[in-house]
Design a protein around this motif. Structure first.
Motif, PDB file in Angstrom:
ATOM      1  N   SER A 124      -8.185 -31.055   1.277  1.00 44.03           N
ATOM      2  CA  SER A 124      -7.941 -32.351   1.906  1.00 44.03           C
ATOM      3  C   SER A 124      -7.747 -32.118   3.404  1.00 44.03           C
ATOM      4  O   SER A 124      -6.636 -31.888   3.873  1.00 44.03           O
ATOM      5  N   THR A 125      -8.839 -32.145   4.143  1.00 45.12           N
ATOM      6  CA  THR A 125      -8.795 -31.860   5.575  1.00 45.12           C
ATOM      7  C   THR A 125      -7.973 -32.920   6.316  1.00 45.12           C
ATOM      8  O   THR A 125      -8.138 -34.114   6.081  1.00 45.12           O
ATOM      9  N   ILE A 126      -7.116 -32.482   7.201  1.00 44.00           N
ATOM     10  CA  ILE A 126      -6.278 -33.402   7.957  1.00 44.00           C
ATOM     11  C   ILE A 126      -7.125 -34.213   8.940  1.00 44.00           C
ATOM     12  O   ILE A 126      -8.019 -33.684   9.602  1.00 44.00           O
ATOM     13  N   ARG A 127      -6.867 -35.512   9.012  1.00 45.05           N
ATOM     14  CA  ARG A 127      -7.590 -36.393   9.924  1.00 45.05           C
ATOM     15  C   ARG A 127      -7.025 -36.250  11.334  1.00 45.05           C
ATOM     16  O   ARG A 127      -5.865 -35.896  11.526  1.00 45.05           O
ATOM     17  N   HIS A 128      -7.858 -36.541  12.330  1.00 44.10           N
ATOM     18  CA  HIS A 128      -7.443 -36.385  13.719  1.00 44.10           C
ATOM     19  C   HIS A 128      -6.232 -37.246  14.054  1.00 44.10           C
ATOM     20  O   HIS A 128      -5.300 -36.789  14.740  1.00 44.10           O
ATOM     21  N   LYS A 129      -6.197 -38.474  13.587  1.00 51.23           N
ATOM     22  CA  LYS A 129      -5.064 -39.359  13.867  1.00 51.23           C
ATOM     23  C   LYS A 129      -3.788 -38.842  13.208  1.00 51.23           C
ATOM     24  O   LYS A 129      -2.691 -38.984  13.771  1.00 51.23           O
ATOM     25  N   ASP A 130      -3.935 -38.256  12.024  1.00 49.18           N
ATOM     26  CA  ASP A 130      -2.765 -37.686  11.351  1.00 49.18           C
ATOM     27  C   ASP A 130      -2.251 -36.466  12.109  1.00 49.18           C
ATOM     28  O   ASP A 130      -1.042 -36.219  12.162  1.00 49.18           O
ATOM     29  N   LEU A 131      -3.165 -35.732  12.711  1.00 50.17           N
ATOM     30  CA  LEU A 131      -2.783 -34.570  13.505  1.00 50.17           C
ATOM     31  C   LEU A 131      -1.931 -34.993  14.696  1.00 50.17           C
ATOM     32  O   LEU A 131      -0.872 -34.415  14.964  1.00 50.17           O
ATOM     33  N   ILE A 132      -2.385 -36.028  15.399  1.00 53.83           N
ATOM     34  CA  ILE A 132      -1.662 -36.512  16.579  1.00 53.83           C
ATOM     35  C   ILE A 132      -0.253 -36.958  16.215  1.00 53.83           C
ATOM     36  O   ILE A 132       0.696 -36.784  16.986  1.00 53.83           O
ATOM     37  N   SER A 133      -0.104 -37.516  15.046  1.00 50.78           N
ATOM     38  CA  SER A 133       1.205 -38.035  14.636  1.00 50.78           C
ATOM     39  C   SER A 133       2.224 -36.927  14.389  1.00 50.78           C
ATOM     40  O   SER A 133       3.432 -37.199  14.277  1.00 50.78           O
ATOM     41  N   LEU A 134       1.764 -35.691  14.319  1.00 54.52           N
ATOM     42  CA  LEU A 134       2.676 -34.566  14.071  1.00 54.52           C
ATOM     43  C   LEU A 134       3.385 -34.099  15.342  1.00 54.52           C
ATOM     44  O   LEU A 134       4.325 -33.314  15.270  1.00 54.52           O
TER      45      LEU A 134
END
Length: 310
Positions: free
Chosen positions: A295-305
């Motif tokens: 389940s590859t992490i989405r770019h928007k989810d990455l930013i939220s970290l």
């Protein structure tokens, strides 16, 4: 040789051991011929293919047994700079996770030619079987190889530990894909990589990562925890050390100045903000697991970290 299913680094076919070394079982592979045999030196297999893979490693360097005793300044360095609490805590978590559901887990240490700082619990855990690989032979090396082409069969390990290595490989994404391949489903991976550090190991230093960039490197793994390791205080020490080195051309003097300044900076370590560990840490870490489905992490989810100061 510890019990491990080795494979050819060039074609991943099964290897056959003979008196002089290892031969590939695939007849079409050049390494199935005696002239291209993988040698054994000091009972350590040297599984490097200079002809069939793109590698900076060589068979010659693997045949040299490198003793890695602590340097003359190591005790002083440990006293002045101290061990990383982050590494020790994460090592404890890693050991707890890999031993949680497996009676005698197998852990692959990539870059294990020398035991990493803060990893004593891993190396001393009697319930864990460690297989260590590096590009040189030492008293803690089981296999000499290039981490871009790990000569071990799929799904072989319950855990993989890789500390201060990914900056020294040309293609980190390829190495991480190899980690994914040899790790069992639900297996644990822990990685530490520099962020704000100057070049070390000369020409064999290629890459740096932020906390988020490092997390995305392990995008196919489920995240357990991410963060920075050692704060802006150590970053300043590194900068001063290399500043002195650039002026004096004396590496020894630069180290002494760096260690001394590190002692002066230690009281400030506890005052560093949590956000600075995302923005100005010396290194970064990733602790994660190989899930049953990718389940590859989405770019928007990455930013939220992001949990930095800006």
């Amino acid at each position: 040789m510890k019990e491990i299913n080795l494979c050819c680094p060039a074609c991943r076919s099964e290897l056959t051991k003979c008196k002089e070394g290892y031969l590939c079982s695939q007849e079409e592979c050049p390494h199935s011929k005696t002239a291209n045999m993988f040698p054994i030196s000091n009972d350590i297999p040297i599984l490097i293919s200079e002809t069939q893979t793109d590698t900076v490693c060589s068979l010659g360097s693997g045949k040299s047994y490198v003793e890695r005793p602590f340097s003359e300044l190591s005790t002083l360095k440990k006293l002045l700079a101290g061990e990383s609490k982050v590494t020790k805590q994460n090592c404890n978590s890693f050991v707890d996770l890999v031993t949680k559901s497996v009676k005698r887990p197998k852990v692959l240490v990539i870059g294990g030619g020398e035991k990493g700082v803060g990893t004593s619990k891993l190396w001393e855990a009697k319930s864990i079987e460690i297989i260590s690989l590096d590009i040189y032979a030492s008293n803690t090396t089981d296999i000499v190889c290039d981490a871009h082409y790990i000569p071990i069969e799929d799904n072989s390990f319950d855990g993989v530990w890789i500390q201060a290595v990914l900056e020294h490989v040309v293609e980190p994404t390829k190495v991480v894909s190899e980690i994914y391949r040899v790790l069992k489903t639900n297996g644990i991976v822990y990685a530490e990589t520099p962020f704000m550090q100057q070049v070390h190991e000369g020409a064999y230093d290629f890459t740096r990562y932020t906390v988020l960039g490092h997390r995305y490197l392990f995008k196919e793994f489920e995240m357990i925890e991410i963060g920075g390791n050692k704060g802006p205080d150590l970053v300043l020490v590194w900068a001063l050390r290399y500043f002195v080195w650039s002026l004096t051309r004396s590496r020894k003097l630069a180290r002494i100045v760096g260690l001394s300044f590190g002692l002066l900076m230690r009281p400030f370590a506890s005052l560093m903000s949590k956000g600075s560990m995302f923005d100005a840490s010396s290194g970064v870490f990733f602790l994660g697991t190989k899930a049953q489905s990718v389940s590859t992490i989405r770019h928007k989810d990455l930013i939220s970290l992001y949990k930095g100061q800006f």
